[in-house]
Design a protein around this motif. Structure first.
Motif, PDB file in Angstrom:
ATOM      1  N   HIS A  39       6.124  -7.789   3.282  1.00 37.18           N
ATOM      2  CA  HIS A  39       6.324  -7.586   1.847  1.00 37.18           C
ATOM      3  C   HIS A  39       6.902  -6.209   1.536  1.00 37.18           C
ATOM      4  O   HIS A  39       6.707  -5.679   0.463  1.00 37.18           O
ATOM      5  CB  HIS A  39       5.000  -7.765   1.084  1.00 37.18           C
ATOM      6  N   GLY A  40       7.596  -5.641   2.526  1.00 34.92           N
ATOM      7  CA  GLY A  40       8.089  -4.281   2.339  1.00 34.92           C
ATOM      8  C   GLY A  40       9.384  -4.216   1.553  1.00 34.92           C
ATOM      9  O   GLY A  40      10.025  -5.226   1.259  1.00 34.92           O
ATOM     10  N   THR A  41       9.756  -2.975   1.196  1.00 34.54           N
ATOM     11  CA  THR A  41      11.061  -2.735   0.587  1.00 34.54           C
ATOM     12  C   THR A  41      12.071  -2.498   1.711  1.00 34.54           C
ATOM     13  O   THR A  41      11.691  -2.413   2.890  1.00 34.54           O
ATOM     14  CB  THR A  41      11.011  -1.481  -0.290  1.00 34.54           C
ATOM     15  N   THR A  42      13.339  -2.379   1.374  1.00 33.76           N
ATOM     16  CA  THR A  42      14.337  -2.093   2.399  1.00 33.76           C
ATOM     17  C   THR A  42      13.981  -0.817   3.146  1.00 33.76           C
ATOM     18  O   THR A  42      14.076  -0.741   4.369  1.00 33.76           O
ATOM     19  CB  THR A  42      15.722  -1.893   1.748  1.00 33.76           C
ATOM     20  N   SER A  74      -0.760   1.750   2.561  1.00 35.24           N
ATOM     21  CA  SER A  74      -0.548   0.451   1.907  1.00 35.24           C
ATOM     22  C   SER A  74       0.906   0.011   2.084  1.00 35.24           C
ATOM     23  O   SER A  74       1.175  -1.174   2.321  1.00 35.24           O
ATOM     24  CB  SER A  74      -0.898   0.556   0.421  1.00 35.24           C
ATOM     25  N   ALA A  75       1.853   0.962   2.001  1.00 32.82           N
ATOM     26  CA  ALA A  75       3.261   0.618   2.165  1.00 32.82           C
ATOM     27  C   ALA A  75       3.531   0.153   3.592  1.00 32.82           C
ATOM     28  O   ALA A  75       4.302  -0.786   3.826  1.00 32.82           O
ATOM     29  CB  ALA A  75       4.131   1.818   1.823  1.00 32.82           C
ATOM     30  N   VAL A  76       2.861   0.809   4.568  1.00 34.25           N
ATOM     31  CA  VAL A  76       3.019   0.403   5.968  1.00 34.25           C
ATOM     32  C   VAL A  76       2.513  -1.021   6.140  1.00 34.25           C
ATOM     33  O   VAL A  76       3.154  -1.865   6.778  1.00 34.25           O
ATOM     34  CB  VAL A  76       2.252   1.369   6.904  1.00 34.25           C
ATOM     35  N   TRP A  77       1.338  -1.288   5.546  1.00 33.80           N
ATOM     36  CA  TRP A  77       0.745  -2.621   5.666  1.00 33.80           C
ATOM     37  C   TRP A  77       1.658  -3.675   5.044  1.00 33.80           C
ATOM     38  O   TRP A  77       1.875  -4.742   5.623  1.00 33.80           O
ATOM     39  CB  TRP A  77      -0.637  -2.634   4.998  1.00 33.80           C
ATOM     40  N   GLU A  78       2.218  -3.353   3.857  1.00 34.89           N
ATOM     41  CA  GLU A  78       3.117  -4.309   3.205  1.00 34.89           C
ATOM     42  C   GLU A  78       4.332  -4.610   4.078  1.00 34.89           C
ATOM     43  O   GLU A  78       4.754  -5.760   4.197  1.00 34.89           O
ATOM     44  CB  GLU A  78       3.576  -3.752   1.843  1.00 34.89           C
ATOM     45  N   ALA A  79       4.880  -3.575   4.702  1.00 36.44           N
ATOM     46  CA  ALA A  79       6.039  -3.793   5.571  1.00 36.44           C
ATOM     47  C   ALA A  79       5.655  -4.675   6.752  1.00 36.44           C
ATOM     48  O   ALA A  79       6.387  -5.587   7.136  1.00 36.44           O
ATOM     49  CB  ALA A  79       6.585  -2.453   6.052  1.00 36.44           C
ATOM     50  N   LEU A  80       4.466  -4.410   7.335  1.00 38.19           N
ATOM     51  CA  LEU A  80       4.041  -5.178   8.504  1.00 38.19           C
ATOM     52  C   LEU A  80       3.783  -6.636   8.152  1.00 38.19           C
ATOM     53  O   LEU A  80       3.958  -7.522   8.981  1.00 38.19           O
ATOM     54  CB  LEU A  80       2.766  -4.562   9.103  1.00 38.19           C
ATOM     55  N   THR A  81       3.349  -6.880   6.917  1.00 37.41           N
ATOM     56  CA  THR A  81       3.027  -8.252   6.545  1.00 37.41           C
ATOM     57  C   THR A  81       4.198  -8.946   5.848  1.00 37.41           C
ATOM     58  O   THR A  81       4.044 -10.017   5.279  1.00 37.41           O
ATOM     59  CB  THR A  81       1.792  -8.287   5.622  1.00 37.41           C
ATOM     60  N   VAL A 141       9.201   1.196   9.126  1.00 44.32           N
ATOM     61  CA  VAL A 141       8.092   0.632   9.889  1.00 44.32           C
ATOM     62  C   VAL A 141       8.594  -0.361  10.939  1.00 44.32           C
ATOM     63  O   VAL A 141       8.311  -0.226  12.131  1.00 44.32           O
ATOM     64  CB  VAL A 141       7.064  -0.041   8.950  1.00 44.32           C
ATOM     65  N   LEU A 142       9.382  -1.350  10.491  1.00 44.40           N
ATOM     66  CA  LEU A 142       9.810  -2.399  11.425  1.00 44.40           C
ATOM     67  C   LEU A 142      11.004  -1.948  12.265  1.00 44.40           C
ATOM     68  O   LEU A 142      11.137  -2.323  13.421  1.00 44.40           O
ATOM     69  CB  LEU A 142      10.161  -3.682  10.664  1.00 44.40           C
TER      70      LEU A 142
END
Lengths: 310, 348
Positions: free
Chosen positions: B60-63, B51-58, B69-70
Motif C-alpha cells: 500500500h505504499g506510495t511511489t 508505518s510507511a515502511v509497513w504500508e510499502a511492504l504490504t 523499501v521495495l
C-alpha cells in the motif's frame, strides 16, 4: 576524485594570494615598475608556496591541474604537457588542442615525464601536489594555486599572472559574465530551480552547489540551485534513498556518454514521475573542465538547453 | 591392570559444549537475525516512519516508499544475508583448513582474482555498475583459486595448507598490483569500481542475487558435510588418517566450498573485509573448537553483523551513506585488537 575541504590555513593562503594577485596586476600596469634590468626576462609571482621568479613569457608550460590546463589553453599558451584525469582518455577533447603530452594523472603526476619535456614553467596545486613542490621547482620555476576548491575565477587569475597574461584573463572572464548576462536577459528563467547531479556509485549521488564551477554557471544565467547543507558550498552527497530531495524544475546529470540513457542513475529512472526534465551532460567539462574554456563549453550546453526548452 | 600407551598421545576429544547450549545459541542468533532484518527494512538514510515502511511492504505504499523499501532496502537486506552467511562459513572453513586463526577467505586469492576480473571488465568491456560486475567477479574468483590450487599442489604430494596459503598470498599480490596499476592510470573510469572495492550491498537487484543463491547453498551444505572431517584434521594429519579421515578429500572439499562461498560473496558485495575473519573467531571463542558448532553459528552470526554494519553505514552520515565494507572494517579492527589482547584468544 573526492574534492577536499580546504583547511582554514589554505583558505587564508588563498586569500593572501588573491590579494597579492590583485596588487600584482595593478603594479604591472605601472610602466615605472617594469623598467628594472631583469624585468625583461623574468617576473616575480606570489603564489601558494611563496614568491617565484618565472620567465617573462613562458613557452614550455606543464599544467598539473585541469583548471591550469584550461586557463593556459584559453589564454593561447598551449602547455607542452599536462596531468590528465585519465591516462586512457588523455587530454580532454573539449579543449580542442593537440600535441599536449600527458604527464601522469592529476593526483599522481609523473616527474620524469615532466622533466623530459624541459618545461620553463610548471603549474600545480598545493592541496594536491604539496609534497612534490621542491622536486618540481628543481625542474622548472613552479607556481601553485592553493586549492582547486577555491573559486575558479581567482585561481584562473593567478595562473594568468604566472603566464604574464593578467589582462587577457580579465577579458576572458568578462566574456563569460557577458554571455551569462545575455542568456539571462534572453531567457527568463528566474525562479526556476535546477540540480546538477553527479552519480558516484550505488551508494552516493553528489549534488553540486552554487559555488561549484558548473553550479555557478547555472546560477549566472538565472537558475537557482535549492539551498542545502553544502560542504564548502561546493557539493553535497546523497543516498539514493533521499533522491526525492534532489528534484527540481530541471535536473542535469553528468555522464561520460551523453547519448547513453542508461547512464541515468536507477534512483532517478525509478522515480521518473518526480523528475520531469532530466538532461545528460558531459562530465569532462561540466565537472572537470574548470576554467574559461570549459565555462564557454558549459554555457554552450546551457544555451542549447534553453533554446530547446524555452 | 594398568595399560600404558606408548608413542601415541591420547586423542583429546574436542571439548564439546552441551548440544543444548549450541542449540540455544543458534535460536538466539536466529532471533537476532530476524531483528537485524527488521532494522534493515525500517532504518535508512531516509527517515521513513515505520508505518510507511509497513504500508510499502504490504503493498500500500506510495511511489517513493515503494522505491525506498521495495526497490532499495529489501534487495540490499537479502544481499547482506546471502553475502554474510557465505563469508561467515567460508571464514570458518579457511581458519580450520589452514589452522590459522587469522586466516581470511581472501587468503586463497579469491578477492584479488575477483577484483582483477572486475578491473578488466571496467577497462576493456566498459562495465560501469556493480550488477554488471557480478559474473565477471565470480569467474575471476574461481579462476584464481584454481590457479592457486594448481601452483600450491604442483611438485610432490598433495596440496598442503602452507603451500596453498603461500601461493594464494603470492598470486593475490600479483593480481592486486596489476589491478591497482590499472585503477591509478584511469581514475575516472574506475570511479564505478570504488564502491565495489569498499564492499557494498546496495544496488544489487534480485536479478543478480537469485542466480547466486544456489552456489551459496551448495557451499554451505558442503561445509556441513565437511565439519566432522575438519574436527579430525584439527588433530593433525596423521591422527586424522588414523581415525579414517580422507585428508586429501577433505582438503579439496574445503577449497571447493570456500571458493563457492567467498567467490559468491565477493561477486555480490565486493570484498567485505573482516567478517570472514571475525565471526568464526567470536564463535570459537564463545563455543569452543567444534566445527559442527562453529559452521552453523557463523552462518547466522555473520549476516547479523553485515546487516547491522550496513544499517549503521546508512545513518552515520545521512543524508549520504557509507558502504558496508568500510563499516565492517571500522567495527572489525577494534574487535580484532580485543581478541589479540586476550591471552586465551581462540587458538586452533
Amino acid at each position: 576524485m573526492p574534492s577536499r575541504r580546504p583547511r582554514p590555513r589554505v583558505l587564508f593562503l588563498a586569500a593572501v594570494s588573491a590579494v597579492l594577485v590583485l596588487t600584482g596586476c595593478a603594479a604591472k600596469t605601472t610602466p615605472a615598475e617594469s623598467s628594472g634590468s631583469e624585468a625583461a626576462t623574468t617576473r616575480k609571482v606570489e603564489h601558494a608556496r611563496g614568491t617565484t621568479q618565472v620567465p617573462a613569457d613562458p613557452e614550455r608550460v606543464v599544467a598539473l591541474e585541469p583548471l591550469e590546463l584550461d586557463t593556459a589553453v584559453a589564454l593561447g599558451v598551449t602547455p607542452v604537457g599536462a596531468a590528465v584525469a585519465s591516462n586512457v582518455t588523455g587530454v580532454p577533447g573539449y579543449l580542442g588542442v593537440s600535441g599536449v603530452k600527458p604527464v601522469g594523472t592529476v593526483p599522481e603526476p609523473d616527474l620524469e615525464a615532466i622533466a623530459a619535456l624541459k618545461p620553463d614553467l610548471i603549474l600545480g596545486t598545493e592541496a594536491r601536489h604539496s609534497a612534490l613542490y621542491d622536486q618540481l621547482n628543481s625542474i622548472a620555476p613552479t607556481v601553485f594555486i592553493a586549492t582547486h576548491a577555491d573559486p575558479w575565477r581567482d585561481n584562473a587569475a593567478l595562473i594568468a599572472e604566472a603566464l604574464g597574461r593578467a589582462d587577457e584573463v580579465r577579458a576572458l572572464l568578462g566574456a563569460v559574465d557577458d554571455r551569462c548576462e545575455k542568456l539571462a536577459n534572453q531567457y527568463d528563467v528566474a525562479g526556476k530551480t535546477v540540480q546538477l547531479i553527479r552519480p558516484r556509485d550505488e551508494t552516493t549521488l553528489s549534488l553540486y552547489g552554487p559555488v561549484s564551477f558548473a553550479g555557478s554557471l547555472l546560477e549566472c544565467v538565472g537558475f537557482s540551485i535549492p539551498d542545502r547543507d553544502w560542504a564548502d558550498g561546493l557539493q553535497a552527497d546523497l543516498s539514493p534513498e533521499n533522491i526525492l530531495d534532489a528534484t527540481a524544475d530541471h535536473v542535469f546529470v553528468t555522464t561520460i556518454d551523453v547519448h547513453d540513457k542508461s547512464t541515468i542513475p536507477t534512483a532517478i529512472a525509478r522515480n521518473a514521475g518526480a523528475f520531469g526534465s532530466v538532461t545528460l551532460v558531459d562530465t569532462s567539462y561540466w565537472i572537470s573542465g574548470v576554467g574559461p574554456r570549459g565555462a564557454q563549453s558549459v554555457l554552450d550546453d546551457i544555451e542549447t538547453f534553453l533554446e530547446e526548452t524555452h | 591392570m594398568t595399560v600404558h600407551q606408548v608413542g601415541a598421545r591420547p586423542v583429546p576429544a574436542p571439548p564439546r559444549p552441551s548440544a543444548s547450549r549450541a542449540a540455544t545459541a543458534l535460536l538466539g542468533l536466529v532471533a537476532a537475525l530476524a531483528a537485524a532484518v527488521a532494522l534493515s527494512l525500517a532504518v535508512g538514510a531516509n527517515t521513513l516512519p515505520p508505518s510507511a515502511v509497513w504500508e510499502a511492504l504490504t503493498g500500500h505504499g506510495t511511489t517513493e516508499t515503494d522505491y525506498i523499501v521495495l526497490g532499495l532496502r529489501v534487495p540490499r537486506t537479502v544481499a547482506a544475508i546471502v553475502a554474510g552467511s557465505a563469508l561467515g562459513v567460508a571464514g570458518a572453513l579457511i581458519q580450520a583448513f589452514t589452522r590459522n586463526p587469522l586466516a581470511d577467505p581472501g587468503i586463497l586469492g579469491v578477492n584479488a582474482g575477483a577484483a582483477f576480473a572486475v578491473a578488466m571488465g571496467v577497462a576493456f568491456l566498459g562495465l560501469r555498475s556493480s550488477s554488471a560486475f557480478v559474473w565477471l567477479a565470480f569467474l575471476g574468483a574461481l579462476v584464481v583459486t584454481v590457479a592457486v590450487y594448481l601452483i600450491g599442489s604442483s611438485g610432490r604430494g598433495p596440496a598442503d595448507p602452507i603451500r596453498l596459503t603461500l601461493a594464494g598470498v603470492a598470486l593475490g599480490a600479483v593480481f592486486s598490483g596489476i589491478t591497482t596499476g590499472m585503477t591509478l592510470s584511469d581514475p575516472d573510469a574506475f570511479d564505478s569500481m570504488r564502491s565495489w572495492n569498499a564492499g557494498s550491498v546496495l544496488g544489487r537487484g534480485f536479478d543478480v542475487i537469485v542466480p547466486l543463491v544456489p552456489f551459496v547453498i551448495a557451499g554451505i551444505l558442503l561445509a556441513f558435510v565437511l565439519t566432522p572431517g575438519l574436527n579430525a584434521l584439527a588433530l593433525g594429519d596423521d591422527v586424522a588418517r588414523a581415525q579414517g579421515a580422507n585428508v586429501a578429500g577433505i582438503r579439496i572439499g574445503v577449497i571447493v566450498a570456500v571458493t563457492l562461498l567467498a567467490g559468491t560473496a565477493t561477486a555480490l558485495a565486493g570484498p567485505i573485509s573482516f567478517v570472514g575473519l571475525m565471526v568464526p573467531h567470536i564463535v570459537r571463542w564463545l563455543f569452543g573448537p567444534d566445527q559442527r558448532v562453529i559452521v552453523p553459528l557463523s552462518a547466522v552470526l555473520a549476516p547479523v553483523l553485515v546487516l547491522l554494519s550496513d544499517v549503521l553505514g546508512r545513518v552515520i552520515i545521512a543524508p549520504a551513506e557509507v558502504p558496508v565494507g568500510i563499516v565492517t572494517a571500522f567495527v572489525g579492527a577494534p574487535v580484532l585488537i580485543a581478541l589479540a589482547r586476550r591471552r586465551k584468544a581462540s587458538t586452533l
